[in-house]
Design a protein around this motif. Structure first.
Motif, PDB file in Angstrom:
ATOM      1  N   GLU A 153     -57.818  -6.521 -53.396  1.00  0.00           N
ATOM      2  CA  GLU A 153     -57.771  -7.525 -52.322  1.00  0.00           C
ATOM      3  C   GLU A 153     -56.327  -7.853 -51.948  1.00  0.00           C
ATOM      4  O   GLU A 153     -56.000  -8.025 -50.775  1.00  0.00           O
ATOM      5  CB  GLU A 153     -58.499  -8.800 -52.767  1.00  0.00           C
ATOM      6  CG  GLU A 153     -60.006  -8.626 -52.855  1.00  0.00           C
ATOM      7  CD  GLU A 153     -60.697  -9.749 -53.613  1.00  0.00           C
ATOM      8  OE1 GLU A 153     -61.893  -9.620 -53.871  1.00  0.00           O
ATOM      9  OE2 GLU A 153     -60.021 -10.748 -53.962  1.00  0.00           O
ATOM     10  N   ASN A 154     -55.471  -7.929 -52.957  1.00  0.00           N
ATOM     11  CA  ASN A 154     -54.068  -8.238 -52.695  1.00  0.00           C
ATOM     12  C   ASN A 154     -53.420  -7.147 -51.838  1.00  0.00           C
ATOM     13  O   ASN A 154     -52.703  -7.421 -50.880  1.00  0.00           O
ATOM     14  CB  ASN A 154     -53.316  -8.384 -54.017  1.00  0.00           C
ATOM     15  CG  ASN A 154     -51.818  -8.479 -53.801  1.00  0.00           C
ATOM     16  OD1 ASN A 154     -51.326  -9.509 -53.353  1.00  0.00           O
ATOM     17  ND2 ASN A 154     -51.094  -7.418 -54.083  1.00  0.00           N
ATOM     18  N   PHE A 155     -53.698  -5.900 -52.189  1.00  0.00           N
ATOM     19  CA  PHE A 155     -53.102  -4.789 -51.428  1.00  0.00           C
ATOM     20  C   PHE A 155     -53.579  -4.825 -49.984  1.00  0.00           C
ATOM     21  O   PHE A 155     -52.868  -4.410 -49.067  1.00  0.00           O
ATOM     22  CB  PHE A 155     -53.501  -3.456 -52.076  1.00  0.00           C
ATOM     23  CG  PHE A 155     -52.669  -2.280 -51.619  1.00  0.00           C
ATOM     24  CD1 PHE A 155     -51.607  -1.823 -52.383  1.00  0.00           C
ATOM     25  CD2 PHE A 155     -52.949  -1.627 -50.423  1.00  0.00           C
ATOM     26  CE1 PHE A 155     -50.838  -0.738 -51.965  1.00  0.00           C
ATOM     27  CE2 PHE A 155     -52.189  -0.542 -49.998  1.00  0.00           C
ATOM     28  CZ  PHE A 155     -51.128  -0.101 -50.773  1.00  0.00           C
ATOM     29  N   TYR A 162     -51.434 -11.558 -45.477  1.00  0.00           N
ATOM     30  CA  TYR A 162     -51.058 -12.974 -45.475  1.00  0.00           C
ATOM     31  C   TYR A 162     -49.833 -13.233 -46.358  1.00  0.00           C
ATOM     32  O   TYR A 162     -49.014 -14.090 -46.070  1.00  0.00           O
ATOM     33  CB  TYR A 162     -52.268 -13.774 -45.973  1.00  0.00           C
ATOM     34  CG  TYR A 162     -52.222 -15.269 -45.774  1.00  0.00           C
ATOM     35  CD1 TYR A 162     -51.587 -15.860 -44.686  1.00  0.00           C
ATOM     36  CD2 TYR A 162     -52.875 -16.105 -46.681  1.00  0.00           C
ATOM     37  CE1 TYR A 162     -51.589 -17.233 -44.513  1.00  0.00           C
ATOM     38  CE2 TYR A 162     -52.887 -17.479 -46.518  1.00  0.00           C
ATOM     39  CZ  TYR A 162     -52.237 -18.040 -45.434  1.00  0.00           C
ATOM     40  OH  TYR A 162     -52.249 -19.393 -45.271  1.00  0.00           O
ATOM     41  N   HIS A 163     -49.724 -12.477 -47.467  1.00  0.00           N
ATOM     42  CA  HIS A 163     -48.642 -12.742 -48.422  1.00  0.00           C
ATOM     43  C   HIS A 163     -47.364 -11.938 -48.127  1.00  0.00           C
ATOM     44  O   HIS A 163     -46.349 -12.140 -48.787  1.00  0.00           O
ATOM     45  CB  HIS A 163     -49.118 -12.436 -49.852  1.00  0.00           C
ATOM     46  CG  HIS A 163     -49.236 -10.969 -50.152  1.00  0.00           C
ATOM     47  ND1 HIS A 163     -50.302 -10.198 -49.750  1.00  0.00           N
ATOM     48  CD2 HIS A 163     -48.404 -10.115 -50.804  1.00  0.00           C
ATOM     49  CE1 HIS A 163     -50.122  -8.954 -50.155  1.00  0.00           C
ATOM     50  NE2 HIS A 163     -48.980  -8.867 -50.794  1.00  0.00           N
ATOM     51  N   LEU A 164     -47.424 -11.038 -47.151  1.00  0.00           N
ATOM     52  CA  LEU A 164     -46.311 -10.089 -46.975  1.00  0.00           C
ATOM     53  C   LEU A 164     -44.957 -10.773 -46.801  1.00  0.00           C
ATOM     54  O   LEU A 164     -43.985 -10.458 -47.491  1.00  0.00           O
ATOM     55  CB  LEU A 164     -46.571  -9.172 -45.767  1.00  0.00           C
ATOM     56  CG  LEU A 164     -47.729  -8.181 -45.894  1.00  0.00           C
ATOM     57  CD1 LEU A 164     -47.839  -7.338 -44.625  1.00  0.00           C
ATOM     58  CD2 LEU A 164     -47.544  -7.274 -47.106  1.00  0.00           C
ATOM     59  N   VAL A 185     -44.182 -13.181 -50.263  1.00  0.00           N
ATOM     60  CA  VAL A 185     -43.966 -12.512 -51.565  1.00  0.00           C
ATOM     61  C   VAL A 185     -42.931 -11.386 -51.446  1.00  0.00           C
ATOM     62  O   VAL A 185     -42.144 -11.153 -52.353  1.00  0.00           O
ATOM     63  CB  VAL A 185     -45.308 -11.954 -52.108  1.00  0.00           C
ATOM     64  CG1 VAL A 185     -45.085 -11.089 -53.340  1.00  0.00           C
ATOM     65  CG2 VAL A 185     -46.259 -13.099 -52.434  1.00  0.00           C
ATOM     66  N   HIS A 186     -42.950 -10.710 -50.313  1.00  0.00           N
ATOM     67  CA  HIS A 186     -42.068  -9.541 -50.143  1.00  0.00           C
ATOM     68  C   HIS A 186     -40.960  -9.846 -49.132  1.00  0.00           C
ATOM     69  O   HIS A 186     -40.742  -9.092 -48.176  1.00  0.00           O
ATOM     70  CB  HIS A 186     -42.890  -8.342 -49.673  1.00  0.00           C
ATOM     71  CG  HIS A 186     -44.072  -8.029 -50.537  1.00  0.00           C
ATOM     72  ND1 HIS A 186     -43.956  -7.635 -51.849  1.00  0.00           N
ATOM     73  CD2 HIS A 186     -45.405  -8.051 -50.277  1.00  0.00           C
ATOM     74  CE1 HIS A 186     -45.173  -7.428 -52.358  1.00  0.00           C
ATOM     75  NE2 HIS A 186     -46.058  -7.680 -51.426  1.00  0.00           N
ATOM     76  N   GLN A 187     -40.284 -10.985 -49.347  1.00  0.00           N
ATOM     77  CA  GLN A 187     -39.313 -11.465 -48.349  1.00  0.00           C
ATOM     78  C   GLN A 187     -38.237 -10.447 -48.007  1.00  0.00           C
ATOM     79  O   GLN A 187     -37.854 -10.298 -46.853  1.00  0.00           O
ATOM     80  CB  GLN A 187     -38.655 -12.751 -48.847  1.00  0.00           C
ATOM     81  CG  GLN A 187     -39.572 -13.944 -48.716  1.00  0.00           C
ATOM     82  CD  GLN A 187     -38.971 -15.217 -49.279  1.00  0.00           C
ATOM     83  OE1 GLN A 187     -37.758 -15.375 -49.305  1.00  0.00           O
ATOM     84  NE2 GLN A 187     -39.820 -16.112 -49.729  1.00  0.00           N
ATOM     85  N   GLU A 209     -43.422  -6.833 -57.236  1.00  0.00           N
ATOM     86  CA  GLU A 209     -43.486  -8.185 -56.657  1.00  0.00           C
ATOM     87  C   GLU A 209     -44.931  -8.681 -56.655  1.00  0.00           C
ATOM     88  O   GLU A 209     -45.213  -9.843 -56.943  1.00  0.00           O
ATOM     89  CB  GLU A 209     -42.906  -8.164 -55.230  1.00  0.00           C
ATOM     90  CG  GLU A 209     -41.399  -7.950 -55.206  1.00  0.00           C
ATOM     91  CD  GLU A 209     -40.829  -7.626 -53.819  1.00  0.00           C
ATOM     92  OE1 GLU A 209     -39.595  -7.681 -53.677  1.00  0.00           O
ATOM     93  OE2 GLU A 209     -41.598  -7.309 -52.889  1.00  0.00           O
ATOM     94  N   ASP A 210     -45.861  -7.768 -56.324  1.00  0.00           N
ATOM     95  CA  ASP A 210     -47.282  -8.139 -56.330  1.00  0.00           C
ATOM     96  C   ASP A 210     -47.786  -8.411 -57.744  1.00  0.00           C
ATOM     97  O   ASP A 210     -48.581  -9.320 -57.965  1.00  0.00           O
ATOM     98  CB  ASP A 210     -48.126  -7.006 -55.718  1.00  0.00           C
ATOM     99  CG  ASP A 210     -48.026  -6.975 -54.206  1.00  0.00           C
ATOM    100  OD1 ASP A 210     -47.944  -8.055 -53.597  1.00  0.00           O
ATOM    101  OD2 ASP A 210     -48.016  -5.867 -53.644  1.00  0.00           O
ATOM    102  N   LYS A 211     -47.309  -7.602 -58.679  1.00  0.00           N
ATOM    103  CA  LYS A 211     -47.802  -7.713 -60.059  1.00  0.00           C
ATOM    104  C   LYS A 211     -47.525  -9.106 -60.621  1.00  0.00           C
ATOM    105  O   LYS A 211     -48.360  -9.700 -61.309  1.00  0.00           O
ATOM    106  CB  LYS A 211     -47.115  -6.651 -60.920  1.00  0.00           C
ATOM    107  CG  LYS A 211     -47.745  -6.452 -62.275  1.00  0.00           C
ATOM    108  CD  LYS A 211     -47.050  -5.293 -62.961  1.00  0.00           C
ATOM    109  CE  LYS A 211     -47.716  -4.924 -64.255  1.00  0.00           C
ATOM    110  NZ  LYS A 211     -47.044  -3.780 -64.870  1.00  0.00           N
TER     111      LYS A 211
HETATM  112 FE   LIG Z   1     -48.082  -7.165 -51.654  1.00  0.00          FE
END
Ligand SMILES: [Fe+2]
Ligand code: FES
Length: 349
Positions: free
Chosen positions: A175-177, A181-183, A186-188, A300-302
């Motif tokens: 789901e995260n991949f 919404y988080h891009l 989380v991945h600034q 970063e996702d982990k």
């Molecule tokens: Fe991500």
């Protein structure tokens, strides 16, 4: 979804039975076994699967379990003309026919062969289905094929691969991949300059896929050479897609990056990370850079996933609203897919 959806041992057993042993599960890239005799061994929900390139160019997915007393036959990857069981040396052809049983009458091994599983290639990815009666995969991906065709993933070449185990339920990672919404948050520094959250566009899911388009800012320069079929508009976007349930990927003109997921219990998932590039003539250093970029994004996702999975254990957590379709519509699509298979709306939390 209630926390138990991600933490129930009983539900995991249902997922293994109804998803991982009945749906199409991606196990490899086709170029990993490019030449006749090339093979790789992969685990699929507890089954050891031997993928082997045949002399006629096709790929066979064979059971990697010896017909004699059940030892695993091959290990890892390599190239061979014969598979010899390490226990009593029963010998098989690359197509799985039993050729030799030392000290046993040859007449007794006539017509014996290793069980063969269904195998299909789509976009250069190799999918296996343990269910002999499963519907073919490609027709279930028609809409996705139209969206990704011009990127020609089947012409891309694996340039980076790694295996990681994450301490979360496999669905958290999938789901995260699959959500944008988080891009930007989380991945600034990694993804936000390329595919910011506010440019994400949801696309309609199909029978066996879901996804969204992550669009680049107009000022962003091309990320590398791609296929000449690509329109200018396609060069400015990366379709992000899941071939349900366990293959998540993004494709850009220059490369496809993906994860192949296998649950390792309810609270761990083994992820095979891969990047395949369109232009195989780029330098080794460039390939390494592309691979390291993907690994950095995944790290970063982990970090977030580890926090999320701990939070889901709280008795005070209650699921509430999701963001709008362009940003989290794919999470809803994921739930709908699971609901079609399991009727999870009635899932007992
Ligand atoms: Fe991500
Ligand atoms: S178990 Fe394979 S030859 Fe005996």
């Amino acid at each position: 979804m209630p926390a138990a959806y991600y933490r129930s041992e009983e539900f995991l057993q249902l997922e293994l039975e109804q998803l991982f042993r009945r749906q199409w599960i991606c196990l490899a890239r086709q170029e990993e076994i490019g030449k006749p005799g090339d093979f790789v061994v992969r685990d699929l929900a507890g089954e050891s699967v031997l993928l082997v390139r045949q002399d006629n160019g096709s790929i066979h997915a064979l059971s990697n379990v010896c017909l004699h007393r059940g030892t695993l036959i091959a290990e890892g990857s390599g190239n061979t003309r014969r598979f010899v069981c390490p226990y009593h040396a029963w010998t098989y052809s690359t197509a799985g026919e039993l050729l030799r049983m030392p000290l046993v009458e040859r007449s007794e091994c006539r017509n014996l062969r290793l069980p063969e599983f269904r195998c299909e290639i789509w976009g250069g990815f190799v999918y296996v289905n343990l269910d002999q009666n499963a519907a073919s995969l490609s027709p279930q991906l028609e809409g996705l094929s139209a969206l990704t065709r011009n990127y020609h993933m089947e012409e891309m070449t694996l340039s980076y691969s790694a295996e990681q185990v994450w301490p979360v339920n496999w669905k958290c990672l999938a789901e995260n991949f699959m959500e944008g919404y988080h891009l930007s948050h989380v991945h600034q520094e990694t993804l936000h300059p390329v595919t910011p959250t506010h440019l994400c566009e949801h696309f309609a899911p199909g029978l066996a896929y879901l996804g969204y388009n992550s669009r680049y800012p107009a000022t962003y320069v091309q990320r590398g050479k791609g296929h000449h079929d690509l329109s200018d508009a396609e060069k400015q976007v990366s379709p992000m897609f899941a071939v349900m349930p366990a293959h998540v990927a993004g494709v850009a003109a220059h490369a496809t990056s993906y994860l192949l997921l296998q649950p390792q219990g309810v609270d761990a998932v083994r992820a095979q990370l891969g990047v395949a590039v369109y232009d195989d003539s780029i330098s080794e250093q460039k390939k390494e850079e592309i691979g390291m970029f993907f690994e950095k994004v995944m790290n970063e996702d982990k970090e977030q996933m580890t926090r999320l999975y701990t939070g889901l254990a709280s008795r005070f957590y209650e699921p509430r609203v999701l963001a709008s379709a362009p940003h989290e519509g794919t999470v809803l699509d994921f739930y709908h897919y699971m609901d079609r298979v399991f009727n999870v709306e009635t899932f007992d939390s």
